[in-house]
Design a protein around this motif. Structure first.
Motif, PDB file in Angstrom:
ATOM      1  N   MET A   1      55.710   1.379 134.318  1.00 51.12           N
ATOM      2  CA  MET A   1      56.234   2.287 133.304  1.00 51.12           C
ATOM      3  C   MET A   1      57.747   2.196 133.211  1.00 51.12           C
ATOM      4  O   MET A   1      58.328   2.318 132.127  1.00 51.12           O
ATOM      5  CB  MET A   1      55.820   3.725 133.625  1.00 51.12           C
ATOM      6  N   LEU A   2      58.406   1.976 134.343  1.00 48.98           N
ATOM      7  CA  LEU A   2      59.868   1.892 134.358  1.00 48.98           C
ATOM      8  C   LEU A   2      60.381   0.598 133.734  1.00 48.98           C
ATOM      9  O   LEU A   2      61.587   0.432 133.548  1.00 48.98           O
ATOM     10  CB  LEU A   2      60.386   2.020 135.797  1.00 48.98           C
TER      11      LEU A   2
ATOM     12  N   HIS B   1      58.670  16.740 137.232  1.00 46.94           N
ATOM     13  CA  HIS B   1      59.233  16.704 138.585  1.00 46.94           C
ATOM     14  C   HIS B   1      60.519  15.876 138.702  1.00 46.94           C
ATOM     15  O   HIS B   1      61.221  15.972 139.707  1.00 46.94           O
ATOM     16  CB  HIS B   1      58.184  16.148 139.564  1.00 46.94           C
ATOM     17  N   GLN B   2      60.799  15.043 137.711  1.00 49.43           N
ATOM     18  CA  GLN B   2      62.015  14.212 137.740  1.00 49.43           C
ATOM     19  C   GLN B   2      62.448  14.021 136.285  1.00 49.43           C
ATOM     20  O   GLN B   2      62.179  12.984 135.674  1.00 49.43           O
ATOM     21  CB  GLN B   2      61.727  12.869 138.421  1.00 49.43           C
ATOM     22  N   SER B   3      63.116  15.019 135.747  1.00 47.64           N
ATOM     23  CA  SER B   3      63.379  15.071 134.303  1.00 47.64           C
ATOM     24  C   SER B   3      64.170  13.866 133.775  1.00 47.64           C
ATOM     25  O   SER B   3      64.026  13.486 132.616  1.00 47.64           O
ATOM     26  CB  SER B   3      64.119  16.360 133.951  1.00 47.64           C
TER      27      SER B   3
ATOM     28  N   SER C   1      65.962   5.525 134.388  1.00 48.28           N
ATOM     29  CA  SER C   1      65.737   4.392 135.298  1.00 48.28           C
ATOM     30  C   SER C   1      64.964   3.256 134.635  1.00 48.28           C
ATOM     31  O   SER C   1      64.711   2.226 135.275  1.00 48.28           O
ATOM     32  CB  SER C   1      64.975   4.873 136.541  1.00 48.28           C
ATOM     33  N   ILE C   2      64.552   3.428 133.367  1.00 51.41           N
ATOM     34  CA  ILE C   2      63.791   2.383 132.676  1.00 51.41           C
ATOM     35  C   ILE C   2      64.647   1.131 132.526  1.00 51.41           C
ATOM     36  O   ILE C   2      65.802   1.190 132.093  1.00 51.41           O
ATOM     37  CB  ILE C   2      63.308   2.884 131.294  1.00 51.41           C
ATOM     38  N   ALA C   3      64.058   0.009 132.896  1.00 51.30           N
ATOM     39  CA  ALA C   3      64.696  -1.316 132.807  1.00 51.30           C
ATOM     40  C   ALA C   3      65.917  -1.458 133.720  1.00 51.30           C
ATOM     41  O   ALA C   3      66.690  -2.405 133.584  1.00 51.30           O
ATOM     42  CB  ALA C   3      65.089  -1.629 131.359  1.00 51.30           C
TER      43      ALA C   3
ATOM     44  N   TRP D   1      64.503   8.111 143.774  1.00 55.79           N
ATOM     45  CA  TRP D   1      63.485   9.156 143.697  1.00 55.79           C
ATOM     46  C   TRP D   1      62.060   8.592 143.718  1.00 55.79           C
ATOM     47  O   TRP D   1      61.099   9.341 143.863  1.00 55.79           O
ATOM     48  CB  TRP D   1      63.665  10.004 142.429  1.00 55.79           C
ATOM     49  N   LEU D   2      61.922   7.254 143.576  1.00 57.34           N
ATOM     50  CA  LEU D   2      60.594   6.665 143.392  1.00 57.34           C
ATOM     51  C   LEU D   2      59.653   6.907 144.581  1.00 57.34           C
ATOM     52  O   LEU D   2      58.532   7.382 144.406  1.00 57.34           O
ATOM     53  CB  LEU D   2      60.718   5.164 143.122  1.00 57.34           C
TER      54      LEU D   2
END
Length: 277
Positions: A101-102, A174-176, A181-183, A190-191
């Motif tokens: 997804m990231l 939980h992690q707005s 962090s995408i790409a 936080w992962l």
């Protein structure tokens, strides 16, 4: 090994596309391997530790499946429980799902917890031996034929679907700032803790979808008596009380309780030849 066959069977008969299944590489032997592969299985190593190339290629394969909209089935415990209790979740596949997804996956991804339970587990004697210290025997062609000889009435299986978890919504809750962090080139800090929380939520939702059946109900009662024995009338009365209790104070909204009387459940359980009368 009935688990993934049963789930694919149920989904197919409900008019849904059977999933691709992450299977242990120990199942890739003739003639089972080719059959499982045609049934949607792809074989993976039990551990990716120390092999970055293997891990990278597999992550790419998983991301490709998600990008094309295929459903993927994996077993978060990573192995069979010998006691019937849920095991601590292994988080590798879950982490790779979030990492896909990231990368900018433009599809929402939902986890559907599935509870699968049986009235009698074929390998129960094997489990007892392993709990006593025996080593697990590897799957083999000879083992397949030995199993075929032992096939008999093992009762019924239950497939229950728990409360789905939409990963996009879960991360937002939980992690707005997760979309930042995408790409990104680096793994976000936080992962790892987030994957651990999500894994726990999945296991709780599986447990919430447990199925009560005739054998487990009778066993729970008999194993808690002083001599592990009761008269028929006492047992029926106790089963009736337990069923009533489960109805009035359900463990969760997703737990399934038999819609038969205690007498009917008793008669059915006795046909499985698991109790001495």
């Amino acid at each position: 090994h009935m688990d993934y066959l049963l789930l694919s069977y149920v989904l197919y008969h409900e008019g849904m596309v059977p999933p691709h299944i992450a299977a242990g590489i120990n199942l890739n032997f003739f003639p089972a391997g080719p059959i499982f592969r045609r049934g949607g299985a792809f074989f993976i190593r039990r551990s990716f530790k120390g092999n970055k190339l293997y891990s990278t290629i597999f992550r790419e394969y998983l991301a490709e499946l998600f990008a094309k909209g295929y459903s993927v089935e994996y077993f978060s415990e990573g192995g069979r429980s010998r006691t019937g209790r849920l095991l601590q979740a292994k988080t590798g596949m879950l982490a790779m799902t979030i990492q896909a997804m990231l990368r900018g996956l433009n599809r929402p991804v939902t986890l559907v917890p599935v509870y699968i339970g049986y009235e009698h587990v074929m390998e129960v004697n094997t489990y007892l031996g392993e709990l006593a210290g025996q080593k697990k025997k590897n799957e083999s062609v000879l083992g397949v034929f030995k199993t075929l000889r032992k096939l008999k009435n093992y009762g019924k299986g239950n497939v229950n679907f728990g409360e789905p978890i939409n990963i996009n919504q879960y991360l937002t809750q939980h992690q707005s700032n997760w979309r930042d962090s995408i790409a990104a080139d680096e793994k976000p800090t936080w992962l790892t803790p987030m994957v651990g929380k999500l894994a726990d939520s999945v296991m709780v939702n599986i447990n919430n979808a447990a199925a009560i059946n005739a054998v487990t109900l009778m066993s729970s009662i008999l194993l808690n008596t002083e001599k592990q024995a009761m008269t028929r009338n006492e047992l029926i009365a106790c089963m009736t009380n337990y069923l009533r209790l489960l109805e009035l104070a359900p463990y969760s909204k997703d737990v399934s309780v038999p819609n038969k009387s205690a007498e009917e459940l008793l008669e059915h359980a006795l046909t499985l030849d698991k109790f001495e009368v």
